[in-house]
Design an enzyme around this catalytic site. Structure first.
Site, PDB file in Angstrom:
ATOM      1  N   CYS A 214      -3.231 -24.474  -5.063  1.00  0.00           N
ATOM      2  CA  CYS A 214      -3.073 -24.731  -3.639  1.00  0.00           C
ATOM      3  C   CYS A 214      -1.597 -24.982  -3.314  1.00  0.00           C
ATOM      4  CB  CYS A 214      -3.978 -25.883  -3.200  1.00  0.00           C
ATOM      5  SG  CYS A 214      -4.133 -26.034  -1.398  1.00  0.00           S
TER       6      CYS A 214
ATOM      7  N   HIS B 107      -9.023 -23.097  -4.798  1.00  0.00           N
ATOM      8  CA  HIS B 107      -9.300 -24.306  -5.576  1.00  0.00           C
ATOM      9  C   HIS B 107     -10.309 -23.998  -6.685  1.00  0.00           C
ATOM     10  CE1 HIS B 107      -7.278 -27.391  -3.103  1.00  0.00           C
ATOM     11  NE2 HIS B 107      -7.488 -26.537  -2.116  1.00  0.00           N
TER      12      HIS B 107
ATOM     13  N   GLU C 221     -11.251 -25.913  -8.995  1.00  0.00           N
ATOM     14  CA  GLU C 221     -12.067 -27.112  -9.247  1.00  0.00           C
ATOM     15  C   GLU C 221     -13.211 -27.260  -8.251  1.00  0.00           C
ATOM     16  OE1 GLU C 221      -9.046 -28.602  -6.255  1.00  0.00           O
ATOM     17  OE2 GLU C 221      -9.171 -27.050  -7.809  1.00  0.00           O
TER      18      GLU C 221
END
Length: 210
Positions: A80, A185, A187
């Site tokens: 990001c 992202h 995650e």
């Protein structure tokens, strides 16, 4: 050991938990001295570009990371705003980026279309224009979760790790040698993010990154 840089601009819990889920050893560095022992470096980031850039420098991480990345050539992955910091700078602010990849960060253009909104938020495809170690072993097209109003624009096609379309086509990933950054992202991207982080953990040399 994957070391996640904590320069006070990201919630690191979801990243740490994702590495736990895939069985990869990772820890957080709150000070530059805690980068010792790293084999891989992850540079996260959420929020305003200038705040992230200032914190990274004021906490001493920018100076500490440079020899690890450029001399020891440890694999580094930015996520990001952490990816945007790898560029020369951003239209979001005035602080310089690290400039480790020949690219700039730009704001999405205004487009008068009902299905187009900024920020770009939600799931979208990230398509590598050429084979790359970070995009290996995916079952079908790789989809990731995005939340951003600015995107990376690379000078050269060979710096583009992946491409995504939201109103315009943009580089959702950039790369140079042992350095890579992704706008999405991992995650928050379930099995797709897990696979990308597994691939990152399996990277051991510049030749493995491209």
């Amino acid at each position: 050991m994957i070391v996640i840089v904590d320069y006070k601009t990201a919630n690191l819990g979801s990243i740490v938990n994702m590495f736990k889920r895939i069985g990869v050893a990772a820890r957080v560095a709150e000070r530059p001295a805690e980068l010792d022992g790293a084999t891989h470096i992850l540079l996260p980031g959420i929020g305003h570009f200038d705040t992230c850039a200032r914190n990274l420098r004021q906490l001493g991480f920018a100076d500490a990371l440079a020899p690890l990345v450029h001399e020891r050539r440890l694999p580094l992955l930015g996520i990001c705003v952490g990816a945007q910091l790898l560029t020369r700078g951003s239209e979001e602010g005035n602080e310089p980026g690290l400039g480790w990849i020949d690219a700039d960060t730009r704001r999405f253009p205004a487009i008068d279309r009902p299905d187009y909104k900024v920020p770009h938020m939600g799931w979208n495809l990230a398509e590598p224009p050429a084979p790359h170690a970070l995009f290996m072993n995916f079952e079908g097209p790789a989809r990731f979760y995005f939340v951003h109003s600015y995107f990376m624009s690379a000078d050269r096609p060979e710096s583009v790790l992946s491409r995504t379309t939201h109103g315009v086509e943009f580089a959702s990933g950039i790369t140079r040698n042992n350095i890579a950054g992704v706008q999405f992202h991992p995650e928050k991207s379930h099995r797709f993010g897990m696979q990308l982080l597994r691939n990152f953990a399996a990277t051991h040399s510049p030749e493995g990154v491209r």
